[in-house]
Design a protein around this motif. Structure first.
Motif, PDB file in Angstrom:
ATOM      1  N   SER A   1      12.571  -7.095 -55.117  1.00 19.05           N
ATOM      2  CA  SER A   1      12.512  -8.051 -56.232  1.00 19.05           C
ATOM      3  C   SER A   1      11.778  -9.326 -55.823  1.00 19.05           C
ATOM      4  CB  SER A   1      13.915  -8.369 -56.753  1.00 19.05           C
ATOM      5  OG  SER A   1      14.615  -9.198 -55.852  1.00 19.05           O
TER       6      SER A   1
ATOM      7  N   ILE B   1       7.772  -8.279 -55.242  1.00 21.66           N
ATOM      8  CA  ILE B   1       6.984  -7.940 -56.431  1.00 21.66           C
ATOM      9  C   ILE B   1       6.273  -9.174 -56.990  1.00 21.66           C
ATOM     10  CG2 ILE B   1       8.745  -8.249 -58.250  1.00 21.66           C
ATOM     11  CD1 ILE B   1       6.721  -5.049 -58.076  1.00 21.66           C
TER      12      ILE B   1
ATOM     13  N   VAL C   1       0.094  -8.517 -61.544  1.00 23.51           N
ATOM     14  CA  VAL C   1       0.501  -7.512 -62.541  1.00 23.51           C
ATOM     15  C   VAL C   1      -0.479  -6.345 -62.435  1.00 23.51           C
ATOM     16  CG1 VAL C   1       0.775  -7.054 -65.015  1.00 23.51           C
ATOM     17  CG2 VAL C   1       1.558  -9.225 -64.053  1.00 23.51           C
TER      18      VAL C   1
ATOM     19  N   ALA D   1      13.693  -0.614 -61.128  1.00 22.62           N
ATOM     20  CA  ALA D   1      12.435  -0.599 -61.877  1.00 22.62           C
ATOM     21  C   ALA D   1      12.707  -0.564 -63.378  1.00 22.62           C
ATOM     22  CB  ALA D   1      11.591   0.606 -61.447  1.00 22.62           C
TER      23      ALA D   1
ATOM     24  N   THR E   1      14.076  -3.997 -64.556  1.00 22.28           N
ATOM     25  CA  THR E   1      13.159  -5.141 -64.500  1.00 22.28           C
ATOM     26  C   THR E   1      11.849  -4.869 -65.235  1.00 22.28           C
ATOM     27  OG1 THR E   1      12.340  -4.351 -62.355  1.00 22.28           O
ATOM     28  CG2 THR E   1      14.075  -6.026 -62.311  1.00 22.28           C
TER      29      THR E   1
ATOM     30  N   ASN F   1       9.520  -2.587 -64.425  1.00 24.94           N
ATOM     31  CA  ASN F   1       8.432  -2.164 -63.542  1.00 24.94           C
ATOM     32  C   ASN F   1       8.473  -0.635 -63.407  1.00 24.94           C
ATOM     33  OD1 ASN F   1       7.304  -4.821 -62.698  1.00 24.94           O
ATOM     34  ND2 ASN F   1       9.420  -5.135 -62.080  1.00 24.94           N
ATOM     35  N   GLU F   2       7.597  -0.082 -62.578  1.00 26.19           N
ATOM     36  CA  GLU F   2       7.519   1.381 -62.530  1.00 26.19           C
ATOM     37  C   GLU F   2       7.541   1.895 -61.100  1.00 26.19           C
ATOM     38  OE1 GLU F   2       3.897   2.936 -64.199  1.00 26.19           O
ATOM     39  OE2 GLU F   2       4.583   5.013 -64.050  1.00 26.19           O
TER      40      GLU F   2
ATOM     41  N   VAL G   1       5.945   1.234 -55.881  1.00 27.54           N
ATOM     42  CA  VAL G   1       6.330   0.624 -57.164  1.00 27.54           C
ATOM     43  C   VAL G   1       5.175  -0.223 -57.686  1.00 27.54           C
ATOM     44  CG1 VAL G   1       8.849   0.622 -56.893  1.00 27.54           C
ATOM     45  CG2 VAL G   1       7.521  -1.280 -56.008  1.00 27.54           C
ATOM     46  N   LYS G   2       4.998  -0.171 -59.007  1.00 25.76           N
ATOM     47  CA  LYS G   2       3.903  -0.889 -59.660  1.00 25.76           C
ATOM     48  C   LYS G   2       4.477  -2.016 -60.501  1.00 25.76           C
ATOM     49  CE  LYS G   2      -0.150   0.122 -62.492  1.00 25.76           C
ATOM     50  NZ  LYS G   2      -0.860   1.181 -63.208  1.00 25.76           N
ATOM     51  N   ARG G   3       3.896  -3.190 -60.339  1.00 18.64           N
ATOM     52  CA  ARG G   3       4.328  -4.327 -61.150  1.00 18.64           C
ATOM     53  C   ARG G   3       3.719  -4.220 -62.536  1.00 18.64           C
ATOM     54  NH1 ARG G   3       3.859 -10.876 -60.005  1.00 18.64           N
ATOM     55  NH2 ARG G   3       4.627 -11.453 -62.065  1.00 18.64           N
ATOM     56  N   LEU G   4       4.548  -4.182 -63.571  1.00 27.01           N
ATOM     57  CA  LEU G   4       4.041  -4.040 -64.934  1.00 27.01           C
ATOM     58  C   LEU G   4       4.072  -5.335 -65.732  1.00 27.01           C
ATOM     59  CD1 LEU G   4       5.441  -0.569 -66.078  1.00 27.01           C
ATOM     60  CD2 LEU G   4       3.232  -1.103 -65.076  1.00 27.01           C
ATOM     61  N   LYS G   5       4.860  -6.329 -65.236  1.00 29.85           N
ATOM     62  CA  LYS G   5       4.865  -7.600 -65.987  1.00 29.85           C
ATOM     63  C   LYS G   5       5.232  -8.769 -65.090  1.00 29.85           C
ATOM     64  CE  LYS G   5       9.590  -7.294 -67.798  1.00 29.85           C
ATOM     65  NZ  LYS G   5      10.408  -7.202 -68.967  1.00 29.85           N
TER      66      LYS G   5
END
Lengths: 159, 80
Positions: free
Chosen positions: B26, B29, B34, B55, B58, B60-61, B76-80
């Protein structure tokens, strides 16, 4: 999850090592998952946010301060403490397995922005002053302030 | 399974136990843009359930997870 603010709150009533540990693990986990997290420490739970100095003003308060002395490193498990041997054993078993020590877990919670609140009434009864609590405690409040937080929370626990 | 994922940040969480893998992810990230990806390794078997839950909560993916003996590698991919 909607855009509504995610909040978690808990009452920490217990001053037992294992239960305080659970409380801080849940609080840090919730904070990491994006929950605005509040911990309300009352009665024995105050021990988890005390500096560890002797407390008390009157005779009974001072007696309690002696019986209940020490800060977060001095608290024993709810079972099998055996006058401190259990505490030592659990600390050793946890450190051997790489589990974060309690004081460090509390610091992690603080670093993640977990809000620490102390119960005014318990502090008055037990003769614990604001100066006896760690500086990171955000406020000393009553039940209404906690219910205000709890009412907005999706997660609410009593430990 | 063999396509490679380009990571913006590598994170070693080996030896850390609950709740630290989730806490460290957390925090980390925030250090990728993004759309950015973290590649992490851990040894706590709890991450298999905890990272997807983190994920989801929060937004994320988790792209992928692999086990190499005791070491768990995940992206893990940050989506926002």
């Amino acid at each position: 999850m909607s855009e509504e603010k995610k909040k978690a709150s808990m009452v920490v009533f217990s001053g037992d090592m294992d239960k305080v540990m659970a409380a801080f693990i849940i609080a840090t986990g919730a904070a990491a998952m994006g929950y605005e997290t509040t911990m309300f420490f009352t009665f024995w739970g105050l021990k988890a946010i005390q500096k560890g100095n002797r407390t008390g003003k009157g005779f009974f308060g001072k007696m309690l301060g002696i019986m209940n002395r020490g800060g977060i490193d001095r608290i024993g498990p709810s079972r099998f403490n055996f006058g401190g041997i259990g505490r030592w054993m659990f600390k050793k078993m946890m450190s051997d397995k790489g589990v974060t020590p309690l004081a460090q877990l509390r610091q992690t919670a603080i670093d993640l922005g977990v809000k620490l609140l102390a119960c005014q009434m318990s502090m008055d009864v037990m003769e614990i002053s604001r100066e006896d609590l760690i500086d990171e405690v955000a406020d000393v409040v009553g039940v209404a302030a906690f219910i205000g937080e709890a009412g907005d929370s999706q997660i609410n626990l009593f430990i | 399974m063999s396509e490679t994922i380009k990571a913006d940040l590598e994170l070693n969480l080996q030896g850390l136990m609950c709740p630290l893998p989730v806490v460290k992810i957390s925090q980390a990230i925030k250090n990728v843009p993004v759309g950015g990806v973290i590649e992490a390794t851990a040894t706590d078997p709890g991450v298999m359930a905890d990272i997807p839950a983190w994920a989801k909560s929060t937004g994320n993916e988790m792209l992928k997870v692999e086990k190499e003996g005791k070491v768990i590698r995940f992206w893990v991919k940050r989506l926002k």
